[in-house]
Motif scaffolding. Structure first.
Motif, PDB file in Angstrom:
ATOM      1  N   LEU A 249      26.039 -39.349 -51.289  1.00  0.00           N
ATOM      2  CA  LEU A 249      26.582 -38.123 -51.728  1.00  0.00           C
ATOM      3  C   LEU A 249      27.731 -37.531 -50.673  1.00  0.00           C
ATOM      4  CD1 LEU A 249      23.747 -36.150 -53.151  1.00  0.00           C
ATOM      5  CD2 LEU A 249      25.125 -37.948 -54.398  1.00  0.00           C
ATOM      6  N   ASP A 250      28.989 -37.276 -51.141  1.00  0.00           N
ATOM      7  CA  ASP A 250      29.985 -36.897 -50.308  1.00  0.00           C
ATOM      8  C   ASP A 250      30.038 -35.366 -49.835  1.00  0.00           C
ATOM      9  OD1 ASP A 250      31.976 -39.119 -50.119  1.00  0.00           O
ATOM     10  OD2 ASP A 250      31.399 -38.965 -52.419  1.00  0.00           O
ATOM     11  N   VAL A 251      29.439 -34.438 -50.832  1.00  0.00           N
ATOM     12  CA  VAL A 251      29.299 -33.229 -50.765  1.00  0.00           C
ATOM     13  C   VAL A 251      27.869 -32.741 -51.283  1.00  0.00           C
ATOM     14  CG1 VAL A 251      30.301 -30.937 -51.560  1.00  0.00           C
ATOM     15  CG2 VAL A 251      31.820 -32.590 -50.945  1.00  0.00           C
ATOM     16  N   ILE A 252      27.351 -31.796 -50.738  1.00  0.00           N
ATOM     17  CA  ILE A 252      26.079 -31.052 -51.293  1.00  0.00           C
ATOM     18  C   ILE A 252      26.247 -29.636 -51.151  1.00  0.00           C
ATOM     19  CG2 ILE A 252      23.533 -30.866 -51.048  1.00  0.00           C
ATOM     20  CD1 ILE A 252      23.618 -33.754 -49.765  1.00  0.00           C
ATOM     21  N   LEU A 269      23.668 -37.966 -47.076  1.00  0.00           N
ATOM     22  CA  LEU A 269      25.057 -37.435 -47.013  1.00  0.00           C
ATOM     23  C   LEU A 269      25.951 -38.832 -46.786  1.00  0.00           C
ATOM     24  CD1 LEU A 269      26.358 -34.553 -44.890  1.00  0.00           C
ATOM     25  CD2 LEU A 269      26.386 -34.836 -47.193  1.00  0.00           C
ATOM     26  N   ALA A 270      27.025 -38.948 -47.546  1.00  0.00           N
ATOM     27  CA  ALA A 270      27.937 -40.258 -47.108  1.00  0.00           C
ATOM     28  C   ALA A 270      28.573 -39.929 -45.873  1.00  0.00           C
ATOM     29  CB  ALA A 270      28.984 -40.340 -48.411  1.00  0.00           C
ATOM     30  N   LYS A 271      29.195 -40.824 -45.220  1.00  0.00           N
ATOM     31  CA  LYS A 271      30.022 -40.638 -44.032  1.00  0.00           C
ATOM     32  C   LYS A 271      31.165 -39.811 -44.106  1.00  0.00           C
ATOM     33  CE  LYS A 271      29.793 -44.941 -41.124  1.00  0.00           C
ATOM     34  NZ  LYS A 271      29.567 -44.266 -39.784  1.00  0.00           N
ATOM     35  N   GLY A 272      31.295 -38.991 -43.514  1.00  0.00           N
ATOM     36  CA  GLY A 272      32.356 -37.856 -43.730  1.00  0.00           C
ATOM     37  C   GLY A 272      31.964 -37.043 -44.652  1.00  0.00           C
ATOM     38  N   GLY A 273      30.721 -36.739 -44.938  1.00  0.00           N
ATOM     39  CA  GLY A 273      30.228 -35.930 -46.079  1.00  0.00           C
ATOM     40  C   GLY A 273      29.913 -34.551 -45.495  1.00  0.00           C
ATOM     41  N   ALA A 285      17.495 -24.387 -39.116  1.00  0.00           N
ATOM     42  CA  ALA A 285      17.216 -25.882 -39.513  1.00  0.00           C
ATOM     43  C   ALA A 285      17.870 -26.717 -38.435  1.00  0.00           C
ATOM     44  CB  ALA A 285      17.990 -26.296 -40.770  1.00  0.00           C
ATOM     45  N   LYS A 286      17.205 -27.769 -38.193  1.00  0.00           N
ATOM     46  CA  LYS A 286      17.442 -28.760 -37.019  1.00  0.00           C
ATOM     47  C   LYS A 286      18.660 -29.624 -37.581  1.00  0.00           C
ATOM     48  CE  LYS A 286      13.722 -29.137 -33.918  1.00  0.00           C
ATOM     49  NZ  LYS A 286      12.314 -29.755 -33.738  1.00  0.00           N
ATOM     50  N   ILE A 287      19.689 -29.968 -36.808  1.00  0.00           N
ATOM     51  CA  ILE A 287      20.914 -30.793 -37.003  1.00  0.00           C
ATOM     52  C   ILE A 287      20.483 -32.130 -36.329  1.00  0.00           C
ATOM     53  CG2 ILE A 287      23.474 -31.053 -36.764  1.00  0.00           C
ATOM     54  CD1 ILE A 287      23.820 -28.191 -37.105  1.00  0.00           C
ATOM     55  N   PRO A 288      20.585 -33.191 -36.907  1.00  0.00           N
ATOM     56  CA  PRO A 288      20.358 -34.541 -36.251  1.00  0.00           C
ATOM     57  C   PRO A 288      21.686 -34.644 -35.330  1.00  0.00           C
ATOM     58  CG  PRO A 288      20.435 -34.773 -38.406  1.00  0.00           C
ATOM     59  CD  PRO A 288      20.534 -33.330 -38.400  1.00  0.00           C
ATOM     60  N   ILE A 289      21.712 -34.611 -33.974  1.00  0.00           N
ATOM     61  CA  ILE A 289      23.087 -34.809 -33.431  1.00  0.00           C
ATOM     62  C   ILE A 289      23.721 -35.991 -33.411  1.00  0.00           C
ATOM     63  CG2 ILE A 289      24.270 -34.475 -31.121  1.00  0.00           C
ATOM     64  CD1 ILE A 289      23.102 -31.558 -31.975  1.00  0.00           C
ATOM     65  N   ALA A 290      23.205 -36.954 -33.266  1.00  0.00           N
ATOM     66  CA  ALA A 290      23.710 -38.202 -33.297  1.00  0.00           C
ATOM     67  C   ALA A 290      24.422 -38.679 -34.900  1.00  0.00           C
ATOM     68  CB  ALA A 290      22.862 -39.398 -32.916  1.00  0.00           C
ATOM     69  N   MET A 291      23.478 -38.462 -35.683  1.00  0.00           N
ATOM     70  CA  MET A 291      24.002 -38.697 -37.072  1.00  0.00           C
ATOM     71  C   MET A 291      25.326 -38.008 -37.597  1.00  0.00           C
ATOM     72  SD  MET A 291      20.545 -39.232 -39.390  1.00  0.00           S
ATOM     73  CE  MET A 291      21.341 -38.754 -40.811  1.00  0.00           C
ATOM     74  N   THR A 292      25.070 -36.749 -36.915  1.00  0.00           N
ATOM     75  CA  THR A 292      26.298 -35.722 -37.541  1.00  0.00           C
ATOM     76  C   THR A 292      27.577 -36.237 -36.621  1.00  0.00           C
ATOM     77  OG1 THR A 292      24.551 -33.949 -37.537  1.00  0.00           O
ATOM     78  CG2 THR A 292      27.025 -33.375 -37.222  1.00  0.00           C
ATOM     79  N   VAL A 293      27.654 -36.682 -35.313  1.00  0.00           N
ATOM     80  CA  VAL A 293      28.547 -37.210 -34.736  1.00  0.00           C
ATOM     81  C   VAL A 293      29.090 -38.443 -35.309  1.00  0.00           C
ATOM     82  CG1 VAL A 293      29.579 -37.963 -32.316  1.00  0.00           C
ATOM     83  CG2 VAL A 293      28.008 -35.879 -32.546  1.00  0.00           C
ATOM     84  N   LEU A 294      28.230 -39.652 -35.290  1.00  0.00           N
ATOM     85  CA  LEU A 294      28.501 -40.765 -35.829  1.00  0.00           C
ATOM     86  C   LEU A 294      29.120 -40.906 -37.253  1.00  0.00           C
ATOM     87  CD1 LEU A 294      25.699 -42.783 -34.510  1.00  0.00           C
ATOM     88  CD2 LEU A 294      27.973 -42.742 -33.527  1.00  0.00           C
ATOM     89  N   GLU A 296      30.673 -38.013 -38.777  1.00  0.00           N
ATOM     90  CA  GLU A 296      31.729 -36.928 -38.932  1.00  0.00           C
ATOM     91  C   GLU A 296      31.131 -36.100 -40.079  1.00  0.00           C
ATOM     92  OE1 GLU A 296      35.581 -37.791 -38.768  1.00  0.00           O
ATOM     93  OE2 GLU A 296      35.400 -38.020 -36.595  1.00  0.00           O
ATOM     94  N   TYR A 297      29.786 -35.532 -39.971  1.00  0.00           N
ATOM     95  CA  TYR A 297      29.332 -34.596 -41.110  1.00  0.00           C
ATOM     96  C   TYR A 297      30.212 -33.327 -40.834  1.00  0.00           C
ATOM     97  CZ  TYR A 297      25.504 -37.808 -42.117  1.00  0.00           C
ATOM     98  OH  TYR A 297      24.737 -38.866 -42.516  1.00  0.00           O
ATOM     99  N   LYS A 298      30.119 -32.512 -41.933  1.00  0.00           N
ATOM    100  CA  LYS A 298      30.730 -31.122 -41.923  1.00  0.00           C
ATOM    101  C   LYS A 298      29.644 -30.152 -42.392  1.00  0.00           C
ATOM    102  CE  LYS A 298      34.782 -33.100 -43.765  1.00  0.00           C
ATOM    103  NZ  LYS A 298      34.681 -34.347 -43.148  1.00  0.00           N
TER     104      LYS A 298
END
Ligand SMILES: [Zn+2]
Ligand SMILES: [Zn+2]
Length: 354
Positions: A249-252, A269-273, A285-294, A296-298
């Motif tokens: 999913l691109d947006v949730i 989430l999709a990449k750039g999601g 809530a915990k944010i998974p750092i590596a996944m978020t960086v790799l 580019e989650y927003k």
């Protein structure tokens, strides 16, 4: 009784509201407007307020009348309210987020983000679970000027039908053909969110996610392309992967906002999601750092909507482009309505009619 009105008020936290006869509010300042309440929506925020969960962030002098989704008719106006803008008898929607009017947020049009913003029913100001509401300025009202619209359809647009609109407008540039948007939680806000995702989504496919089959049915009526029953599936990630052909999913739009819904959102989430949080059930809530960086989650928060966005959703209603799904209750039955909302048994938005 003359000079008295009925209001449902909090006398003690975590207790049923009491139906009181109180003095009818009186206009004492030039810009004020007295509104005869036609309908007042019932929101999850009211549950947080009534239970006392928010007593530190929103300290109230009890007794207090809740209700922040309000529409009705103008009864009386202060001396400086221009007659060509508003006059007795006009149908109005009450914009929440009564800002100071001069700060940078107010001046840029986002009064709901004003550091001094006060909401009716969520501040020192009494709200709409009442026959009348005193509004401090006509600037906080939208004059509807339509003979088709009724207050019970208008009231939910001031919050439930406004908050997801702003949330989706924020991420509109990500949406388009071949994109997927998920609406997580089909409660009061979710049924509007599905409709806005269709209107603003540029052909994106809309995934509705909830644990209740009847709420998913409502999402389907609102135009959702795919329904995901979170109660009956084994693995959300696998399910979304299968249903999107691996694209995710691109947006949730997270209309629930718990630690779990946030984490679930990130995992599908999709990449750039992008996740937009509008629900307020959780704490952190915990944010998974590596996944978020790799990838580019927003991650955005989105609060309510501004005055012009309220005008936009009212225009969509006027044009018949959005449908309301409401359950009406008499003001006398407010405690029954609160109980049903708590149990998740209201489909769409519960609306009190004084
Ligand atoms: Zn609300
Ligand atoms: Zn301000």
């Amino acid at each position: 009784m003359d000079g008295y009105i009925r209001s449902a008020r909090i006398h003690e936290y975590n207790k049923p509201l009491e139906l009181d006869n109180i003095y009818k509010p009186v206009i004492s300042r030039d810009e004020e407007v007295l509104v005869k309440v036609g309908a007042s929506g019932l929101c999850h925020s009211d549950l947080h307020l009534i239970s006392g969960e928010w007593r530190n962030i929103i300290p109230l002098n009890l007794p207090k009348t809740p209700g922040h989704e309000i529409a009705g008719w103008i009864e009386e106006v202060g001396t400086s309210v221009p007659e060509n803008i508003m006059k007795p008898g006009d149908l109005v929607a009450v914009f929440g987020g009564w800002g100071c009017g001069w700060c940078i947020q107010c001046k840029s049009g986002d009064e709901q983000l004003c550091a001094f913003a006060k909401w009716p029913g969520l501040s020192s100001f009494d709200g709409g679970f009442s026959e009348y509401l005193l509004v401090p300025s006509y600037r906080f009202l939208v004059n509807v000027r339509s003979s088709e619209v009724v207050p019970e359809n208008l009231a939910p647009l001031t919050d439930a039908g406004l908050t997801p609109y702003r949330a989706i407008k924020k991420i509109k540039s990500i949406l388009g053909p071949g994109r997927n948007i998920g609406i997580l939680g089909i409660g009061g806000l979710g049924s509007y969110a599905v409709q806005y995702a269709k209107i603003l989504g540029g052909g994106s496919k809309v995934f509705a996610m909830d644990r209740s089959e009847s709420k998913l049915e409502l999402a389907s009526k609102c135009g959702a392309d795919h329904l995901v029953n979170l109660r009956s599936i084994d693995n959300l990630v696998d399910r979304i992967r299968a249903q999107t052909g691996g694209k995710m999913l691109d947006v949730i739009i997270d209309c629930v906002g718990t630690d779990k819904t946030f984490y679930d959102s990130i995992s599908i989430l999709a990449k750039g999601g992008c996740v937009v949080i509008v629900g307020l059930f959780g704490t952190a809530a915990k944010i998974p750092i590596a996944m978020t960086v790799l990838n580019e989650y927003k991650i955005f928060g989105s609060l309510w909507g501004n005055y012009n966005e309220l005008r936009e959703v009212i225009e969509l209603l006027n044009e018949g482009r959005i449908k309301n799904h409401i359950t009406k209750f008499r003001l006398d039955d407010v405690n029954e309505a609160i109980k049903l909302l708590k149990e998740g048994q209201i489909i769409g938005r519960g609306v009190l009619i004084p």
